[in-house]
Motif scaffolding. Structure first.
Motif, PDB file in Angstrom:
ATOM      1  N   MET A 117      51.320  38.629  28.863  1.00 16.94           N
ATOM      2  CA  MET A 117      49.969  38.657  29.470  1.00 16.94           C
ATOM      3  C   MET A 117      49.170  37.669  29.468  1.00 16.94           C
ATOM      4  SD  MET A 117      48.221  41.256  29.910  1.00 16.94           S
ATOM      5  CE  MET A 117      46.509  41.990  30.066  1.00 16.94           C
ATOM      6  N   LYS A 118      49.703  36.354  28.822  1.00 11.48           N
ATOM      7  CA  LYS A 118      48.942  35.293  28.975  1.00 11.48           C
ATOM      8  C   LYS A 118      48.901  34.889  30.362  1.00 11.48           C
ATOM      9  CE  LYS A 118      49.827  33.911  24.419  1.00 11.48           C
ATOM     10  NZ  LYS A 118      50.381  32.800  23.338  1.00 11.48           N
ATOM     11  N   ARG A 119      50.180  34.802  31.151  1.00 13.03           N
ATOM     12  CA  ARG A 119      50.352  34.357  32.522  1.00 13.03           C
ATOM     13  C   ARG A 119      49.615  35.108  33.347  1.00 13.03           C
ATOM     14  NH1 ARG A 119      56.509  33.188  31.937  1.00 13.03           N
ATOM     15  NH2 ARG A 119      56.354  31.351  30.321  1.00 13.03           N
ATOM     16  N   ALA A 120      49.333  36.594  33.153  1.00 24.31           N
ATOM     17  CA  ALA A 120      48.838  37.469  33.968  1.00 24.31           C
ATOM     18  C   ALA A 120      47.287  36.955  34.142  1.00 24.31           C
ATOM     19  CB  ALA A 120      48.740  38.979  33.369  1.00 24.31           C
ATOM     20  N   LYS A 121      46.584  36.287  33.036  1.00 21.98           N
ATOM     21  CA  LYS A 121      45.180  35.988  33.276  1.00 21.98           C
ATOM     22  C   LYS A 121      45.181  35.062  34.528  1.00 21.98           C
ATOM     23  CE  LYS A 121      44.146  35.932  28.391  1.00 21.98           C
ATOM     24  NZ  LYS A 121      43.658  35.613  27.230  1.00 21.98           N
ATOM     25  N   TYR A 122      46.172  34.099  34.516  1.00 22.40           N
ATOM     26  CA  TYR A 122      46.358  32.927  35.702  1.00 22.40           C
ATOM     27  C   TYR A 122      46.616  33.634  36.955  1.00 22.40           C
ATOM     28  CZ  TYR A 122      45.412  30.640  31.398  1.00 22.40           C
ATOM     29  OH  TYR A 122      44.894  29.799  30.091  1.00 22.40           O
ATOM     30  N   PHE A 123      47.048  34.320  37.119  1.00 18.59           N
ATOM     31  CA  PHE A 123      47.508  35.185  38.276  1.00 18.59           C
ATOM     32  C   PHE A 123      46.238  35.810  38.692  1.00 18.59           C
ATOM     33  CE2 PHE A 123      52.063  35.440  37.160  1.00 18.59           C
ATOM     34  CZ  PHE A 123      52.472  34.524  38.263  1.00 18.59           C
ATOM     35  N   PHE A 124      45.367  36.250  37.813  1.00 22.27           N
ATOM     36  CA  PHE A 124      44.038  36.887  38.263  1.00 22.27           C
ATOM     37  C   PHE A 124      43.294  35.542  39.024  1.00 22.27           C
ATOM     38  CE2 PHE A 124      39.373  37.657  37.003  1.00 22.27           C
ATOM     39  CZ  PHE A 124      39.423  38.735  37.742  1.00 22.27           C
ATOM     40  N   ALA A 125      43.286  34.515  38.441  1.00 22.17           N
ATOM     41  CA  ALA A 125      42.647  33.297  39.074  1.00 22.17           C
ATOM     42  C   ALA A 125      42.982  33.136  40.532  1.00 22.17           C
ATOM     43  CB  ALA A 125      42.960  31.946  38.313  1.00 22.17           C
ATOM     44  N   ILE A 126      44.452  33.146  40.809  1.00 19.15           N
ATOM     45  CA  ILE A 126      44.944  33.383  42.204  1.00 19.15           C
ATOM     46  C   ILE A 126      44.423  34.510  42.885  1.00 19.15           C
ATOM     47  CG2 ILE A 126      46.858  33.478  43.613  1.00 19.15           C
ATOM     48  CD1 ILE A 126      48.193  31.905  41.501  1.00 19.15           C
ATOM     49  N   PHE A 127      44.374  35.655  42.450  1.00 19.55           N
ATOM     50  CA  PHE A 127      43.685  36.846  43.055  1.00 19.55           C
ATOM     51  C   PHE A 127      42.289  36.778  43.378  1.00 19.55           C
ATOM     52  CE2 PHE A 127      41.312  40.528  42.300  1.00 19.55           C
ATOM     53  CZ  PHE A 127      41.892  41.647  43.471  1.00 19.55           C
ATOM     54  N   SER A 128      41.401  36.132  42.286  1.00 16.10           N
ATOM     55  CA  SER A 128      40.093  35.946  42.653  1.00 16.10           C
ATOM     56  C   SER A 128      39.672  35.010  43.719  1.00 16.10           C
ATOM     57  CB  SER A 128      39.348  35.501  41.300  1.00 16.10           C
ATOM     58  OG  SER A 128      39.760  34.119  40.859  1.00 16.10           O
ATOM     59  N   ALA A 129      40.610  33.763  43.818  1.00 15.73           N
ATOM     60  CA  ALA A 129      40.390  32.806  45.064  1.00 15.73           C
ATOM     61  C   ALA A 129      40.664  33.623  46.419  1.00 15.73           C
ATOM     62  CB  ALA A 129      41.479  31.872  44.848  1.00 15.73           C
ATOM     63  N   ALA A 130      41.950  34.535  46.507  1.00 15.21           N
ATOM     64  CA  ALA A 130      42.228  35.020  47.555  1.00 15.21           C
ATOM     65  C   ALA A 130      41.139  36.071  47.900  1.00 15.21           C
ATOM     66  CB  ALA A 130      43.495  35.701  47.523  1.00 15.21           C
ATOM     67  N   PHE A 131      40.766  36.995  46.981  1.00 19.61           N
ATOM     68  CA  PHE A 131      39.762  38.024  46.996  1.00 19.61           C
ATOM     69  C   PHE A 131      38.255  37.352  47.752  1.00 19.61           C
ATOM     70  CE2 PHE A 131      36.058  40.669  45.731  1.00 19.61           C
ATOM     71  CZ  PHE A 131      36.435  41.698  46.320  1.00 19.61           C
ATOM     72  N   SER A 132      37.896  36.273  47.070  1.00 22.68           N
ATOM     73  CA  SER A 132      36.540  35.526  47.509  1.00 22.68           C
ATOM     74  C   SER A 132      36.788  35.114  48.865  1.00 22.68           C
ATOM     75  CB  SER A 132      36.145  34.634  46.630  1.00 22.68           C
ATOM     76  OG  SER A 132      37.181  33.551  46.432  1.00 22.68           O
ATOM     77  N   TYR A 133      37.949  34.438  49.338  1.00 28.38           N
ATOM     78  CA  TYR A 133      37.906  34.137  50.561  1.00 28.38           C
ATOM     79  C   TYR A 133      38.062  35.107  51.596  1.00 28.38           C
ATOM     80  CZ  TYR A 133      40.746  32.779  54.723  1.00 28.38           C
ATOM     81  OH  TYR A 133      41.103  32.723  56.259  1.00 28.38           O
ATOM     82  N   VAL A 134      38.729  36.360  51.398  1.00 28.39           N
ATOM     83  CA  VAL A 134      38.849  37.395  52.148  1.00 28.39           C
ATOM     84  C   VAL A 134      37.407  37.915  52.357  1.00 28.39           C
ATOM     85  CG1 VAL A 134      39.432  39.845  52.441  1.00 28.39           C
ATOM     86  CG2 VAL A 134      41.146  37.754  51.973  1.00 28.39           C
ATOM     87  N   LEU A 135      36.562  38.307  51.296  1.00 25.46           N
ATOM     88  CA  LEU A 135      35.317  38.563  51.237  1.00 25.46           C
ATOM     89  C   LEU A 135      34.335  37.910  51.995  1.00 25.46           C
ATOM     90  CD1 LEU A 135      33.408  40.858  49.959  1.00 25.46           C
ATOM     91  CD2 LEU A 135      33.027  39.288  48.067  1.00 25.46           C
ATOM     92  N   VAL A 136      34.277  36.457  51.818  1.00 24.47           N
ATOM     93  CA  VAL A 136      33.472  35.836  52.764  1.00 24.47           C
ATOM     94  C   VAL A 136      33.957  35.476  54.277  1.00 24.47           C
ATOM     95  CG1 VAL A 136      32.914  33.119  52.904  1.00 24.47           C
ATOM     96  CG2 VAL A 136      33.008  34.123  50.781  1.00 24.47           C
ATOM     97  N   SER A 137      35.302  35.530  54.270  1.00 25.06           N
ATOM     98  CA  SER A 137      35.712  35.549  55.783  1.00 25.06           C
ATOM     99  C   SER A 137      35.254  36.851  56.453  1.00 25.06           C
ATOM    100  CB  SER A 137      37.264  35.382  55.697  1.00 25.06           C
ATOM    101  OG  SER A 137      37.611  35.121  57.145  1.00 25.06           O
TER     102      SER A 137
END
Length: 165
Positions: free
Chosen positions: A1-21
């Motif tokens: 579960m600890k590593r899943a938190k950091y995958f969430f950081a990658i997901f938030s980067a991708a999501f914010s890029y797509v949202l802004v784009s």
């Protein structure tokens, strides 16, 4: 579960890029709406110019083949026939000839958008921000410790290992 938190950081980067784009990027909804508006204006102007063109074609055909129209046009240019009498009236303004408004020149306007590199930088910023927040949360919760060893904490009833007599 600890590593899943950091995958969430990658997901938030991708999501914010797509949202802004998608909202303000080069191929965004906003650019699409601006180009649709330009297409509507150009289409309306094209229809107006086609109407003027058809009117001018009719007038040209009439001037080429209809003798009454040719005579009326010649009278507007102050020509008279041999059997007509000329009466000159002074003080009147000359008649205006029909001018056709062909409109104004339309220039292509580039849509306003946020360049792709800024969209990517915003995505990376939100990814790093999420990573830092999750990292600080783990440090605060004690899941990550720097420089000192964790001493085991014993809870419950203490048991002593004493030799039997």
């Amino acid at each position: 579960m600890k590593r899943a938190k950091y995958f969430f950081a990658i997901f938030s980067a991708a999501f914010s890029y797509v949202l802004v784009s998608v909202t303000v990027g080069q191929n965004s909804i906003r650019c699409f709406n601006q180009m649709e508006e330009q297409r509507r204006v150009i289409s309306k102007r094209t229809d107006d110019i086609q109407n003027i063109n058809s009117e001018l074609r009719l007038e040209l055909t009439a001037l080429q083949f209809d003798k009454a129209v040719i005579a009326a046009y010649a009278r507007r240019l102050d020509y008279v026939r041999d059997d007509e009498k000329l009466v000159k009236i002074t003080g009147l303004k000359p008649a205006q000839t029909a001018l056709y408004d062909t409109g104004t020149v339309l220039r292509h306007e580039e849509p306003e958008f946020l360049p792709e590199k800024y969209c990517k930088m915003i995505g990376v910023f939100f990814g790093i921000l999420t990573f830092v927040i999750l990292f600080l949360y783990d440090v605060n919760a004690g899941n990550i410790v720097f420089g000192r060893k964790k001493s085991p904490i014993i809870t419950g009833v203490p048991v002593y290992d004493l030799p039997q007599l």
